[in-house]
Design a protein around this motif. Sequence first.
Motif, mmCIF file in Angstrom:
data_model
loop_
_atom_site.group_PDB
_atom_site.id
_atom_site.type_symbol
_atom_site.label_atom_id
_atom_site.label_comp_id
_atom_site.label_asym_id
_atom_site.label_seq_id
_atom_site.Cartn_x
_atom_site.Cartn_y
_atom_site.Cartn_z
ATOM 1 N N ILE A 150 -27.473 -9.856 -13.822
ATOM 2 C CA ILE A 150 -28.714 -9.165 -13.467
ATOM 3 C C ILE A 150 -28.563 -7.689 -13.783
ATOM 4 C CG2 ILE A 150 -29.247 -10.841 -11.651
ATOM 5 C CD1 ILE A 150 -28.384 -8.782 -9.583
ATOM 6 N N ASP A 151 -29.669 -6.967 -13.791
ATOM 7 C CA ASP A 151 -29.626 -5.536 -14.050
ATOM 8 C C ASP A 151 -29.289 -4.784 -12.759
ATOM 9 O OD1 ASP A 151 -31.380 -6.631 -16.303
ATOM 10 O OD2 ASP A 151 -31.103 -4.552 -16.910
ATOM 11 N N VAL A 152 -28.305 -3.921 -12.853
ATOM 12 C CA VAL A 152 -27.843 -3.177 -11.684
ATOM 13 C C VAL A 152 -28.194 -1.706 -11.871
ATOM 14 C CG1 VAL A 152 -25.894 -2.648 -10.193
ATOM 15 C CG2 VAL A 152 -25.936 -4.809 -11.460
ATOM 16 N N PHE A 153 -28.945 -1.164 -10.907
ATOM 17 C CA PHE A 153 -29.362 0.229 -10.958
ATOM 18 C C PHE A 153 -28.354 1.106 -10.226
ATOM 19 C CE2 PHE A 153 -33.961 -1.466 -10.860
ATOM 20 C CZ PHE A 153 -33.955 -1.640 -12.232
ATOM 21 N N ALA A 154 -27.996 2.220 -10.854
ATOM 22 C CA ALA A 154 -27.166 3.223 -10.192
ATOM 23 C C ALA A 154 -28.089 4.157 -9.420
ATOM 24 C CB ALA A 154 -26.357 4.003 -11.222
ATOM 25 N N GLY A 155 -27.951 4.144 -8.114
ATOM 26 C CA GLY A 155 -28.834 4.956 -7.295
ATOM 27 C C GLY A 155 -28.076 5.755 -6.260
ATOM 28 N N ILE A 156 -28.808 6.466 -5.449
ATOM 29 C CA ILE A 156 -28.231 7.230 -4.342
ATOM 30 C C ILE A 156 -29.280 7.343 -3.252
ATOM 31 C CG2 ILE A 156 -28.966 9.587 -4.949
ATOM 32 C CD1 ILE A 156 -25.391 8.549 -3.897
ATOM 33 N N GLU A 157 -28.842 7.396 -2.015
ATOM 34 C CA GLU A 157 -29.732 7.746 -0.909
ATOM 35 C C GLU A 157 -29.483 9.201 -0.578
ATOM 36 O OE1 GLU A 157 -31.295 6.359 3.503
ATOM 37 O OE2 GLU A 157 -29.391 5.560 2.774
ATOM 38 N N ALA A 158 -30.359 10.058 -1.080
ATOM 39 C CA ALA A 158 -30.247 11.489 -0.839
ATOM 40 C C ALA A 158 -30.867 11.826 0.507
ATOM 41 C CB ALA A 158 -30.956 12.262 -1.949
ATOM 42 N N ASN A 159 -30.476 12.946 1.053
ATOM 43 C CA ASN A 159 -30.964 13.375 2.364
ATOM 44 C C ASN A 159 -32.097 14.371 2.232
ATOM 45 O OD1 ASN A 159 -28.861 12.155 4.302
ATOM 46 N ND2 ASN A 159 -27.637 13.088 2.689
ATOM 47 N N GLU B 168 -18.703 9.441 -10.377
ATOM 48 C CA GLU B 168 -17.647 8.434 -10.505
ATOM 49 C C GLU B 168 -18.203 7.041 -10.173
ATOM 50 O OE1 GLU B 168 -14.575 9.697 -7.900
ATOM 51 O OE2 GLU B 168 -13.913 11.370 -9.170
ATOM 52 N N GLN B 169 -19.048 6.996 -9.124
ATOM 53 C CA GLN B 169 -19.612 5.698 -8.744
ATOM 54 C C GLN B 169 -20.579 5.185 -9.812
ATOM 55 O OE1 GLN B 169 -22.578 5.174 -5.661
ATOM 56 N NE2 GLN B 169 -21.344 3.559 -4.708
ATOM 57 N N VAL B 170 -21.324 6.081 -10.442
ATOM 58 C CA VAL B 170 -22.231 5.662 -11.512
ATOM 59 C C VAL B 170 -21.457 4.924 -12.597
ATOM 60 C CG1 VAL B 170 -23.709 6.477 -13.391
ATOM 61 C CG2 VAL B 170 -23.993 7.412 -11.099
ATOM 62 N N GLU B 171 -20.295 5.450 -12.974
ATOM 63 C CA GLU B 171 -19.459 4.790 -13.989
ATOM 64 C C GLU B 171 -19.037 3.397 -13.512
ATOM 65 O OE1 GLU B 171 -16.181 7.123 -15.261
ATOM 66 O OE2 GLU B 171 -17.391 8.891 -15.737
ATOM 67 N N ALA B 172 -18.653 3.310 -12.239
ATOM 68 C CA ALA B 172 -18.249 2.008 -11.689
ATOM 69 C C ALA B 172 -19.415 1.021 -11.684
ATOM 70 C CB ALA B 172 -17.698 2.191 -10.276
ATOM 71 N N ILE B 173 -20.596 1.506 -11.351
ATOM 72 C CA ILE B 173 -21.785 0.638 -11.337
ATOM 73 C C ILE B 173 -22.106 0.165 -12.749
ATOM 74 C CG2 ILE B 173 -24.286 0.600 -10.930
ATOM 75 C CD1 ILE B 173 -23.767 2.504 -8.545
ATOM 76 N N ARG B 174 -21.964 1.054 -13.729
ATOM 77 C CA ARG B 174 -22.247 0.665 -15.114
ATOM 78 C C ARG B 174 -21.309 -0.463 -15.564
ATOM 79 N NH1 ARG B 174 -26.984 2.648 -14.718
ATOM 80 N NH2 ARG B 174 -27.228 4.898 -15.015
ATOM 81 N N GLU B 175 -20.069 -0.419 -15.116
ATOM 82 C CA GLU B 175 -19.111 -1.472 -15.473
ATOM 83 C C GLU B 175 -19.526 -2.801 -14.852
ATOM 84 O OE1 GLU B 175 -15.202 -0.251 -14.390
ATOM 85 O OE2 GLU B 175 -15.172 1.482 -15.743
ATOM 86 N N VAL B 176 -19.957 -2.766 -13.598
ATOM 87 C CA VAL B 176 -20.409 -3.990 -12.938
ATOM 88 C C VAL B 176 -21.676 -4.505 -13.610
ATOM 89 C CG1 VAL B 176 -21.246 -4.968 -10.762
ATOM 90 C CG2 VAL B 176 -19.336 -3.350 -10.747
ATOM 91 N N ASP B 177 -22.572 -3.596 -13.950
ATOM 92 C CA ASP B 177 -23.818 -3.964 -14.617
ATOM 93 C C ASP B 177 -23.540 -4.715 -15.919
ATOM 94 O OD1 ASP B 177 -26.560 -4.009 -15.350
ATOM 95 O OD2 ASP B 177 -26.289 -2.167 -16.513
ATOM 96 N N ALA B 178 -22.573 -4.208 -16.676
ATOM 97 C CA ALA B 178 -22.253 -4.816 -17.972
ATOM 98 C C ALA B 178 -21.725 -6.235 -17.823
ATOM 99 C CB ALA B 178 -21.225 -3.951 -18.708
ATOM 100 N N ALA B 179 -21.071 -6.516 -16.712
ATOM 101 C CA ALA B 179 -20.474 -7.836 -16.498
ATOM 102 C C ALA B 179 -21.374 -8.773 -15.697
ATOM 103 C CB ALA B 179 -19.131 -7.677 -15.778
ATOM 104 N N SER B 180 -22.509 -8.261 -15.206
ATOM 105 C CA SER B 180 -23.356 -9.037 -14.304
ATOM 106 C C SER B 180 -24.475 -9.746 -15.062
ATOM 107 C CB SER B 180 -23.966 -8.109 -13.245
ATOM 108 O OG SER B 180 -24.890 -8.799 -12.436
#
Length: 591
Positions: free
Chosen positions: A427-436, A413-425
């Motif tokens: 700069i290039d916005v990477f969808a990432g995660i801090e895995a354990n 779900e967050q990846v989709e939200a990041i893609r929307e911000v990326d499209a409007a920004s």
Amino acid sequence: MATNAEIAARFEEFADLLEADDVEYKPRAYRRAADNIRAHPSPIADRVAEGDREVLEEIDGVGDAISSKIVEYVETGEIEELAELRADLPIDIADITRVEGVGPKTAGTLYRELDVRTLDDLERAAETGEIQEIKGFGPKTEENILDNVEFARQVGQRQLLGEARPLADDVLAFLASLEAVDRCEVAGSIRRFRATIGDVDVLVAAADPEAVVSSFVAWDSVDGEIESGPEKASVRVGEIRVDLRVVQPAEFGSALQYFTGSKDHNVRLRNYAIDRDMKLNEYGAFDVSETQRASGSDEDAGDGGRRVGERVAGDTEASMYDALGLSWIPPELREDRGEIAAAEAGELPDLLEREDVRGDLHSHTEWSDGNASIEAMVEAAEDRGYDYFGIADHAEGPGIVGGMGLSDTEILEQVEAIREVDAASGIDVFAGIEANVDAEGEIDLGDEVIDALDVIVASTHSALDQDAETATDRLIRAIENPAVDVLGHPSGRLLNERSGLEFDASALGRAAAEHDTALEVNSNPRRLDLWGSAVQAALEEGAPIAVNTDAHQPSTLEYVRWGVHTARRGWAEADDVINTWELTELRAFLH
């Protein structure tokens, strides 16, 4: 006047004492406020003292109750409610909770059960076997406390770079404003950007030392004078000691080199000078080829024999190295790790600069434990002139406090939200995660999630008491995972709180080079992980490095300053750091 860090420390103490007293909810609110106070870009106390209470409204998590306590502290130097808590729980909470595995709740239990108030009390209780007799404790807990008490004592005497250096910058700005001051600069470990420092050392060049000392001790930020003399003074600013030394302008360069250190670097340099019939000290560089009195040691006090020979350098620091036929060595490198030989050979690195950094691959938002939206973080990155920016909130896993990690479904779900911000920004916005990274070196992410993400930062948050061999194998397993792009804060250390994992940095470097995984220099001043010597060892094996801030709100993107200087301490050049690369080159690496 109280610094932001000092005010934040009061609310962290508040939170710890409340938690030790089994109070729920409030501690978390105070810790959040403390984080935001510490990170606020302007000096809160100064603005409050000037009658500007609106500054408190700017700070997320600071409501009316906390605002009134800040005002009370600025005006009186105390918070009555905190003083009452201290009286009810007379524990050296900051010292005791520096012992790994001893949190505020444990400290509260030990006080109620055994009247443990200090580190000495804690050590005695562990040595006599009393702790393991308490319900919920045991021999292993007791052994862990004994193993970590001495570490807690050592770190308790040092300040974080990220708290002390801003104060040092304020000191320099004040001194530079004085008419009597010719030149000024910090010295000691703070100039070398060590992760922790004992005190702030400041060097001034002036023809009238007494005028400088007089103005310094009268500075309105000074909370107490420790000592002063004709050419030097020591004061307390907040909780930090500041030592001033004034020298004659012609000797500023030699004094700056001498008092910057490190001791090991200076000893090596003096011996290098002796071999060339030169003598170095804080007064200058002297050609002693015509005298038999050169010793290159520190045994002489004052001037007795220390200005012997022909003085050939000392007005500038660079002249001290030039007199020996050496290039000027940046302060971060002066740790006796091969820098003098490199200077002699003309092979000093072209060190990373702050301006080289094009983006950040590890930041957090309110989706996990951050304090700002995706949009706000990206906007802040764009304002900094970055070309790209990575959101890497926490995934679920061991060591994530309060269940704030994202499930696979939430990540998508967050990846989709990041893609929307990326499209409007812009700069290039990477969808990432801090895995354990779990105790075996594995990460728990589904294939669909891995495929959807641009960057995966894998970090340790638990099982931080493993031995060095086990920890090295664990981290290498994470590095070898083809899904992992960056190994985040590899040791998991928290400065002045826990030591974290020990590992073979060279082995990590070899694995990282082989598998195209970057090793992170986490710029949070409480981490600075990797650190200088570990960065140097990894780079010698060809490892790529990422300098990330782990920012949890826009203002903490400024942490990049500490990460850059930490990478410099490891001899890092711009090309070694993946987030200095062009976007196309970086994307190729991440894929």
